[in-house]
Design a protein around this motif. Structure first.
Motif, PDB file in Angstrom:
ATOM      1  N   ASN A  42      25.762  60.398  16.857  1.00 19.54           N
ATOM      2  CA  ASN A  42      26.394  61.115  15.751  1.00 19.54           C
ATOM      3  C   ASN A  42      27.669  61.825  16.207  1.00 19.54           C
ATOM      4  O   ASN A  42      28.674  61.827  15.497  1.00 19.54           O
ATOM      5  CB  ASN A  42      25.424  62.125  15.124  1.00 19.54           C
ATOM      6  CG  ASN A  42      24.292  61.451  14.375  1.00 19.54           C
ATOM      7  OD1 ASN A  42      24.413  60.316  13.938  1.00 19.54           O
ATOM      8  ND2 ASN A  42      23.181  62.156  14.226  1.00 19.54           N
ATOM      9  N   GLU A  43      27.602  62.437  17.379  1.00 20.90           N
ATOM     10  CA  GLU A  43      28.769  63.131  17.918  1.00 20.90           C
ATOM     11  C   GLU A  43      29.910  62.146  18.183  1.00 20.90           C
ATOM     12  O   GLU A  43      31.064  62.413  17.844  1.00 20.90           O
ATOM     13  CB  GLU A  43      28.381  63.859  19.209  1.00 20.90           C
ATOM     14  CG  GLU A  43      29.462  64.761  19.754  1.00 20.90           C
ATOM     15  CD  GLU A  43      28.994  65.542  20.976  1.00 20.90           C
ATOM     16  OE1 GLU A  43      29.861  65.915  21.769  1.00 20.90           O
ATOM     17  OE2 GLU A  43      27.779  65.760  21.121  1.00 20.90           O
ATOM     18  N   ILE A  44      29.584  61.004  18.759  1.00 18.51           N
ATOM     19  CA  ILE A  44      30.593  59.979  19.039  1.00 18.51           C
ATOM     20  C   ILE A  44      31.192  59.454  17.736  1.00 18.51           C
ATOM     21  O   ILE A  44      32.408  59.275  17.628  1.00 18.51           O
ATOM     22  CB  ILE A  44      29.997  58.839  19.886  1.00 18.51           C
ATOM     23  CG1 ILE A  44      29.734  59.340  21.313  1.00 18.51           C
ATOM     24  CG2 ILE A  44      30.907  57.615  19.901  1.00 18.51           C
ATOM     25  CD1 ILE A  44      28.956  58.373  22.182  1.00 18.51           C
ATOM     26  N   GLU A  45      30.344  59.226  16.725  1.00 14.44           N
ATOM     27  CA  GLU A  45      30.850  58.768  15.418  1.00 14.44           C
ATOM     28  C   GLU A  45      31.801  59.803  14.829  1.00 14.44           C
ATOM     29  O   GLU A  45      32.837  59.456  14.274  1.00 14.44           O
ATOM     30  CB  GLU A  45      29.694  58.481  14.471  1.00 14.44           C
ATOM     31  CG  GLU A  45      28.924  57.222  14.813  1.00 14.44           C
ATOM     32  CD  GLU A  45      27.668  57.044  13.959  1.00 14.44           C
ATOM     33  OE1 GLU A  45      27.342  57.943  13.143  1.00 14.44           O
ATOM     34  OE2 GLU A  45      27.020  55.994  14.104  1.00 14.44           O
ATOM     35  N   GLY A  46      31.441  61.075  14.958  1.00 15.21           N
ATOM     36  CA  GLY A  46      32.318  62.152  14.469  1.00 15.21           C
ATOM     37  C   GLY A  46      33.648  62.156  15.197  1.00 15.21           C
ATOM     38  O   GLY A  46      34.710  62.313  14.586  1.00 15.21           O
ATOM     39  N   ILE A  47      33.602  61.980  16.506  1.00 12.82           N
ATOM     40  CA  ILE A  47      34.821  61.960  17.310  1.00 12.82           C
ATOM     41  C   ILE A  47      35.679  60.751  16.934  1.00 12.82           C
ATOM     42  O   ILE A  47      36.903  60.862  16.808  1.00 12.82           O
ATOM     43  CB  ILE A  47      34.478  61.955  18.816  1.00 12.82           C
ATOM     44  CG1 ILE A  47      33.897  63.308  19.217  1.00 12.82           C
ATOM     45  CG2 ILE A  47      35.697  61.617  19.653  1.00 12.82           C
ATOM     46  CD1 ILE A  47      33.309  63.356  20.610  1.00 12.82           C
ATOM     47  N   ILE A  48      35.038  59.602  16.735  1.00  9.33           N
ATOM     48  CA  ILE A  48      35.770  58.396  16.345  1.00  9.33           C
ATOM     49  C   ILE A  48      36.444  58.608  14.983  1.00  9.33           C
ATOM     50  O   ILE A  48      37.614  58.264  14.794  1.00  9.33           O
ATOM     51  CB  ILE A  48      34.843  57.171  16.335  1.00  9.33           C
ATOM     52  CG1 ILE A  48      34.470  56.786  17.773  1.00  9.33           C
ATOM     53  CG2 ILE A  48      35.484  55.990  15.624  1.00  9.33           C
ATOM     54  CD1 ILE A  48      33.390  55.720  17.889  1.00  9.33           C
ATOM     55  N   THR A  49      35.722  59.190  14.050  1.00 12.11           N
ATOM     56  CA  THR A  49      36.286  59.468  12.720  1.00 12.11           C
ATOM     57  C   THR A  49      37.472  60.426  12.838  1.00 12.11           C
ATOM     58  O   THR A  49      38.528  60.197  12.240  1.00 12.11           O
ATOM     59  CB  THR A  49      35.206  60.067  11.795  1.00 12.11           C
ATOM     60  OG1 THR A  49      34.124  59.146  11.697  1.00 12.11           O
ATOM     61  CG2 THR A  49      35.760  60.371  10.427  1.00 12.11           C
ATOM     62  N   GLU A  50      37.288  61.476  13.618  1.00 13.95           N
ATOM     63  CA  GLU A  50      38.371  62.444  13.824  1.00 13.95           C
ATOM     64  C   GLU A  50      39.572  61.770  14.482  1.00 13.95           C
ATOM     65  O   GLU A  50      40.721  62.010  14.100  1.00 13.95           O
ATOM     66  CB  GLU A  50      37.874  63.598  14.696  1.00 13.95           C
ATOM     67  CG  GLU A  50      38.894  64.689  14.915  1.00 13.95           C
ATOM     68  CD  GLU A  50      38.358  65.812  15.802  1.00 13.95           C
ATOM     69  OE1 GLU A  50      39.155  66.681  16.157  1.00 13.95           O
ATOM     70  OE2 GLU A  50      37.149  65.808  16.124  1.00 13.95           O
ATOM     71  N   ASN A  51      39.317  60.893  15.432  1.00 13.90           N
ATOM     72  CA  ASN A  51      40.378  60.167  16.118  1.00 13.90           C
ATOM     73  C   ASN A  51      41.153  59.284  15.135  1.00 13.90           C
ATOM     74  O   ASN A  51      42.384  59.237  15.170  1.00 13.90           O
ATOM     75  CB  ASN A  51      39.794  59.329  17.252  1.00 13.90           C
ATOM     76  CG  ASN A  51      40.848  58.692  18.120  1.00 13.90           C
ATOM     77  OD1 ASN A  51      41.925  59.234  18.289  1.00 13.90           O
ATOM     78  ND2 ASN A  51      40.529  57.538  18.674  1.00 13.90           N
ATOM     79  N   GLU A  52      40.433  58.593  14.260  1.00 11.65           N
ATOM     80  CA  GLU A  52      41.079  57.737  13.264  1.00 11.65           C
ATOM     81  C   GLU A  52      41.936  58.562  12.317  1.00 11.65           C
ATOM     82  O   GLU A  52      43.045  58.167  11.964  1.00 11.65           O
ATOM     83  CB  GLU A  52      40.030  56.931  12.497  1.00 11.65           C
ATOM     84  CG  GLU A  52      39.387  55.834  13.330  1.00 11.65           C
ATOM     85  CD  GLU A  52      38.213  55.157  12.631  1.00 11.65           C
ATOM     86  OE1 GLU A  52      37.872  55.555  11.493  1.00 11.65           O
ATOM     87  OE2 GLU A  52      37.641  54.231  13.223  1.00 11.65           O
ATOM     88  N   GLU A  53      41.414  59.739  11.906  1.00 10.54           N
ATOM     89  CA  GLU A  53      42.186  60.618  11.031  1.00 10.54           C
ATOM     90  C   GLU A  53      43.450  61.095  11.733  1.00 10.54           C
ATOM     91  O   GLU A  53      44.515  61.168  11.125  1.00 10.54           O
ATOM     92  CB  GLU A  53      41.333  61.805  10.589  1.00 10.54           C
ATOM     93  CG  GLU A  53      40.228  61.433   9.616  1.00 10.54           C
ATOM     94  CD  GLU A  53      39.262  62.570   9.347  1.00 10.54           C
ATOM     95  OE1 GLU A  53      39.435  63.673   9.903  1.00 10.54           O
ATOM     96  OE2 GLU A  53      38.309  62.352   8.563  1.00 10.54           O
ATOM     97  N   MET A  54      43.323  61.419  13.016  1.00 11.45           N
ATOM     98  CA  MET A  54      44.492  61.863  13.784  1.00 11.45           C
ATOM     99  C   MET A  54      45.518  60.734  13.907  1.00 11.45           C
ATOM    100  O   MET A  54      46.719  60.979  13.823  1.00 11.45           O
ATOM    101  CB  MET A  54      44.072  62.364  15.167  1.00 11.45           C
ATOM    102  CG  MET A  54      43.387  63.686  15.147  1.00 11.45           C
ATOM    103  SD  MET A  54      42.954  64.158  16.835  1.00 11.45           S
ATOM    104  CE  MET A  54      42.680  65.886  16.618  1.00 11.45           C
TER     105      MET A  54
END
Length: 122
Positions: A42-54
């Motif tokens: 879940n943490e990795i998915e959140g980081i990936i989502t945040e990375n895509e938004e960035m």
């Protein structure tokens, strides 16, 4: 014989008790590992989502930067063009002034001649 049988049964019970204890421990560890894995996923998915938004944000900012740079170049070109027009207008004003002075000098000469001719006739 009975003693041996009781010892064997006691050993079996102890063996089963130890087995149950370790199997319970293994099950708890598996559950803990599974829970940690889910948390990390879940943490990795959140980081990936945040990375895509960035990345999207960076792309938008890059586009805005390019647009701003293009507008700046257009404004600089417009400024340069305006400077050239101002120089041309100054030159034209100077030519016009010189032409005016020449016309006025000629007019004054003609008026002086006319005055002299009128004075000579009198």
């Amino acid at each position: 014989l009975r003693e041996k049988e009781e010892k064997l049964q006691g050993g079996e019970k102890e063996k089963q008790s130890i087995r149950d204890m370790y199997e319970g421990r293994i099950d708890r560890m598996r559950n803990d590992i599974k829970s940690l894995k889910e948390e990390h996923t879940n943490e990795i998915e959140g980081i990936i989502t945040e990375n895509e938004e960035m990345k999207k944000s960076i792309e938008e900012l890059t586009t805005e930067k390019r647009s701003a740079e293009y507008r700046i170049r257009r404004l600089e070109d417009e400024i340069e063009s305006t400077k050239e027009m101002m120089e041309d207008a100054k030159k034209e004003a100077e030519r016009s002034r010189e032409e005016y002075e020449t016309v006025m000098e000629n007019l004054m000469k003609k008026m002086n001649r006319a005055v002299e001719e009128a004075a000579a006739k009198l």
